[in-house]
Design an enzyme around this catalytic site. Sequence first.
Site, PDB file in Angstrom:
ATOM      1  N   CYS A  94     -10.112  38.143  10.781  1.00 41.68           N
ATOM      2  CA  CYS A  94     -11.310  38.958  11.003  1.00 41.68           C
ATOM      3  C   CYS A  94     -12.554  38.080  11.060  1.00 41.68           C
ATOM      4  O   CYS A  94     -12.700  37.137  10.281  1.00 41.68           O
ATOM      5  CB  CYS A  94     -11.442  39.985   9.879  1.00 41.68           C
ATOM      6  SG  CYS A  94     -12.876  41.042  10.061  1.00 41.68           S
ATOM      7  N   CYS A  97     -16.159  38.358   7.484  1.00 45.00           N
ATOM      8  CA  CYS A  97     -16.649  37.451   6.429  1.00 45.00           C
ATOM      9  C   CYS A  97     -15.899  36.133   6.474  1.00 45.00           C
ATOM     10  O   CYS A  97     -14.729  36.087   6.814  1.00 45.00           O
ATOM     11  CB  CYS A  97     -16.543  38.006   5.025  1.00 45.00           C
ATOM     12  SG  CYS A  97     -15.918  39.617   4.774  1.00 45.00           S
ATOM     13  N   TYR A 344     -43.383  42.971  11.096  1.00 53.76           N
ATOM     14  CA  TYR A 344     -41.960  43.329  11.279  1.00 53.76           C
ATOM     15  C   TYR A 344     -41.566  44.308  10.163  1.00 53.76           C
ATOM     16  O   TYR A 344     -40.647  44.039   9.390  1.00 53.76           O
ATOM     17  CB  TYR A 344     -41.056  42.087  11.228  1.00 53.76           C
ATOM     18  CG  TYR A 344     -41.495  40.943  12.100  1.00 53.76           C
ATOM     19  CD1 TYR A 344     -41.017  40.832  13.405  1.00 53.76           C
ATOM     20  CD2 TYR A 344     -42.372  39.962  11.627  1.00 53.76           C
ATOM     21  CE1 TYR A 344     -41.406  39.764  14.210  1.00 53.76           C
ATOM     22  CE2 TYR A 344     -42.760  38.910  12.429  1.00 53.76           C
ATOM     23  CZ  TYR A 344     -42.280  38.813  13.718  1.00 53.76           C
ATOM     24  OH  TYR A 344     -42.673  37.764  14.497  1.00 53.76           O
ATOM     25  N   GLU A 365     -44.560  47.041  13.791  1.00 53.80           N
ATOM     26  CA  GLU A 365     -43.125  47.115  14.093  1.00 53.80           C
ATOM     27  C   GLU A 365     -42.930  47.494  15.561  1.00 53.80           C
ATOM     28  O   GLU A 365     -43.644  48.326  16.092  1.00 53.80           O
ATOM     29  CB  GLU A 365     -42.487  48.156  13.147  1.00 53.80           C
ATOM     30  CG  GLU A 365     -41.154  48.707  13.527  1.00 53.80           C
ATOM     31  CD  GLU A 365     -40.026  47.670  13.583  1.00 53.80           C
ATOM     32  OE1 GLU A 365     -39.939  46.803  12.684  1.00 53.80           O
ATOM     33  OE2 GLU A 365     -39.233  47.732  14.539  1.00 53.80           O
ATOM     34  N   CYS A 440     -33.848  35.831   7.394  1.00 57.05           N
ATOM     35  CA  CYS A 440     -32.395  35.936   7.284  1.00 57.05           C
ATOM     36  C   CYS A 440     -31.732  34.775   8.030  1.00 57.05           C
ATOM     37  O   CYS A 440     -30.538  34.803   8.278  1.00 57.05           O
ATOM     38  CB  CYS A 440     -31.910  37.291   7.805  1.00 57.05           C
ATOM     39  SG  CYS A 440     -32.483  37.654   9.455  1.00 57.05           S
TER      40      CYS A 440
END
Length: 485
Positions: A94, A97, A344, A365, A440
């Site tokens: 997969c 992860c 954002y 945004e 991120c």
Amino acid sequence: MSGINNTEIRKNGTYQAEACDLTSDGSGICKIREIGDTNDTGGFTVFVDGMIPGDTAEIKIIKTNKNYGYGKLIKLISPSENRIKPNCPVFKNCGGCALQHMNYNAQLNYKRKTVESCLVKIGGIKNTSELISETIGMNTSHNPYNYRNKTQFPVNFDIKTGKVNMGFFSKRTHDIINIDSCNISYQINDEIISVFRKFFDGIKNSPKLAYDEITHTGLIRHIFTRVGFHTGEIMVCIVINGDNLPNDICDKLIVGLKRIKGMTGIILNINKEKTNVILGKTNKTLWGADYITDYIGDKKFKISVNSFYQVNPVQTEKLYNKALEFAEVNQDYNCESTICIDAYCGIGTISIMFAPFVKKIYGVEIIPQAVNDAVENARINNITNAEFIAGKSERIIPQLLKMNKCIDLIIVDPPRKGCDISLLDAISDAKIKKVIYISCDPATLARDLKILCGHGGYEVQKVQPIDMFPHTMHVEVICCLKLKK
Ligand code: SAH
């Protein structure tokens, strides 16, 4: 120097490999030597899926380039002390992860190291060992599994079996691995999958029902789910390559789905584009509401299908509290005159957390539906000093800064690609005293910090990695910058 060099590496040859690091997609970065050879490795690098730093293994070379190669793990010779048995039957294949075979503490240490490496190599930041704190993980009382409130299952038709597949893309391909359960997503998804699985199995040999991305034909592309952590409200969104689902199909699915406890809305999302982007812009509500609600701390939020909402609510609360702490905006500080920007802003979560402590906050945004949610969220929480503007941060914020010279603080929380240079320039030109950067992607964060700390005149004060995405390679980072005197 003894050992192996690239001219000696044989395709299909077996070697002993020692992993010292990981690639961005979680493969082991290894040095190899002849099996049994205890001499220097000669520096030849091989990427081996399934290995983690500290592992020594027998591997087979499957591909070689001039300075590096790719290998297949044959047999572990001595496992890393951080290696654990993955808690998932499809872990090997997969693409979801990449780190379930590494113990949780080692994952947290690894993520801090990744952030440090980006800040040093890309950002040119000094003193990183003092600036960057240990990664904030999920507490032991909070299982670092089943943390994701949003899941997106791709769907396709399998010519070989005549069945519809629903699950996750396998590593580096768009083949779908069928799953009944995903141990990083909320468990309620098992029931949702089961409803769709029964439905799909009942209509074998129906290639027109499921999407084929090569021919861009077929109807159902993705099943998108979102669950409120504190409310238990569930939204299921069926993404289709068409305008409607046939009535009998709709009815069957609605009957099955609305039996699930917490089901709040069943929505059709229209996405007829040939694209990897999952959601289209148009939604049709099939049953119930077109949004769910959830709480972060004592604040309540309305979340529509197309609006962004952080995927790990337990860690989101820690992230936002860290933002308040870094900004020195909470009940401990006197910030009644502070004016800030939340760039954002999504559905206005950060603006609404900050609003009680400051004079005014502007949220900016790009997604109109999220801005509508933000306005509604301010109303629900009795916030009157937050104003939301729809548009690109890089276009709106330079104008805001020209109109309002008293802005003291900006929080930026861009998508993975980071901030547009014109936004970074506008921040520097306006000499905003403090910048809180939430990211991120540590690589684009580091690129932007280099600009802000270069001609921008800022200095990094604190960096805090937060584990928003346990068992994956991703890491969230919050960074505090101050304008140098
Ligand atoms: N701060 C929010 C959202 C962060 S995600 C939260 O914590 O929930 C990043 C957000 O930026 C998304 O909502 C995305 O729609 C928005 N976005 C992407 N590009 C943008 C741009 N150029 N200008 C403004 N918003 C943008």
